[in-house]
Design an enzyme around this catalytic site. Sequence first.
Site, mmCIF file in Angstrom:
data_model
loop_
_atom_site.group_PDB
_atom_site.id
_atom_site.type_symbol
_atom_site.label_atom_id
_atom_site.label_comp_id
_atom_site.label_asym_id
_atom_site.label_seq_id
_atom_site.Cartn_x
_atom_site.Cartn_y
_atom_site.Cartn_z
ATOM 1 C CD GLU A 188 -2.787 1.168 0.150
ATOM 2 O OE1 GLU A 188 -3.331 0.151 -0.299
ATOM 3 O OE2 GLU A 188 -2.925 2.299 -0.365
ATOM 4 C CB CYS B 33 2.147 -3.160 -7.582
ATOM 5 S SG CYS B 33 0.370 -2.954 -7.649
ATOM 6 N NE ARG C 99 -2.460 5.074 -4.300
ATOM 7 C CZ ARG C 99 -2.952 5.228 -3.069
ATOM 8 N NH1 ARG C 99 -3.255 6.417 -2.613
ATOM 9 N NH2 ARG C 99 -3.140 4.183 -2.298
ATOM 10 N NE ARG D 49 -7.935 -2.879 -3.375
ATOM 11 C CZ ARG D 49 -8.119 -1.589 -3.146
ATOM 12 N NH1 ARG D 49 -7.127 -0.782 -3.070
ATOM 13 N NH2 ARG D 49 -9.301 -1.108 -2.969
ATOM 14 C CG HIS E 97 2.196 -8.172 -7.747
ATOM 15 N ND1 HIS E 97 2.783 -7.668 -6.603
ATOM 16 C CD2 HIS E 97 1.108 -7.417 -7.984
ATOM 17 C CE1 HIS E 97 2.070 -6.649 -6.165
ATOM 18 N NE2 HIS E 97 1.041 -6.474 -6.982
ATOM 19 C CD GLU F 99 5.804 -9.732 -6.524
ATOM 20 O OE1 GLU F 99 6.062 -9.412 -7.710
ATOM 21 O OE2 GLU F 99 4.924 -9.176 -5.836
HETATM 22 N N1 GLN Z 1 -3.367 -0.117 -4.665
HETATM 23 C C1 GLN Z 1 -2.079 -0.021 -4.023
HETATM 24 C C2 GLN Z 1 -1.659 1.453 -3.881
HETATM 25 O O1 GLN Z 1 -2.273 2.314 -4.430
HETATM 26 C C3 GLN Z 1 -1.020 -0.783 -4.771
HETATM 27 C C4 GLN Z 1 -1.379 -2.257 -4.805
HETATM 28 C C5 GLN Z 1 -0.213 -3.199 -4.885
HETATM 29 O O2 GLN Z 1 0.942 -2.833 -4.666
HETATM 30 N N2 GLN Z 1 -0.499 -4.460 -5.113
HETATM 31 O O3 GLN Z 1 -0.735 1.743 -3.206
#
Ligand code: GLN
Length: 181
Positions: free
Chosen positions: A48, A78, A105, A129, A164, A166
């Site tokens: 996040e 991400c 985002r 996300r 991702h 990983e």
């Molecule tokens: N939605 C997250 C953000 O805005 C990022 C999501 C993720 O790293 N999988 O920070």
Amino acid sequence: MKTVGVLAPQGDFEAHRKAVERAGARAMEVRAKDQLERIDGLIIPGGESTTMLKLLEAEGLTSAVREFGLKKPIYGTCAGAILLAREVTHPPQPSLNLMDITVERNGYGRQIDSRIAKIDGDFEAVFIRAPIIRKVGESARVLASYGGDPVWVEQGRHMVTTFHPELTEDSRVHRRFLEKL
Ligand code: GLN
């Protein structure tokens, strides 16, 4: 053997640690400033981004990571891509401004919180996300896209993915990062 640090105050650093080792380098979790001196490159994992920014600030790591990025490679996944961007929207928030990209985002919206998609280059990409990369500067290069939007971009020594790698067995993204060290 090169050592890759994985920024570990928050996010899926454990999966990246294993992916770095699978790709053939040593991995080390980074939680404090002085550990940056011992690594050749840094991964900022997913998680996040707002929480990550707060934790970096609290550990006094924000400017140290930015300075690290002026000399050595950083790969952001991400939330890590959100941190590396020049500009963040939806909502706007501060960032390290190390890559000339604008990210929105949670750009894919609620209905696709998480999905596995085939992207070009025959990749299985896991999106959680994810942000959408809305603008890419002239000196940045798009390495893969999905639905017309860039999902893997590099600029000089730095690199981001909105998916991702990983979380899959495919080591191509991590191997490309190791080539930058
Ligand atoms: N939605 C997250 C953000 O805005 C990022 C999501 C993720 O790293 N999988 O920070």
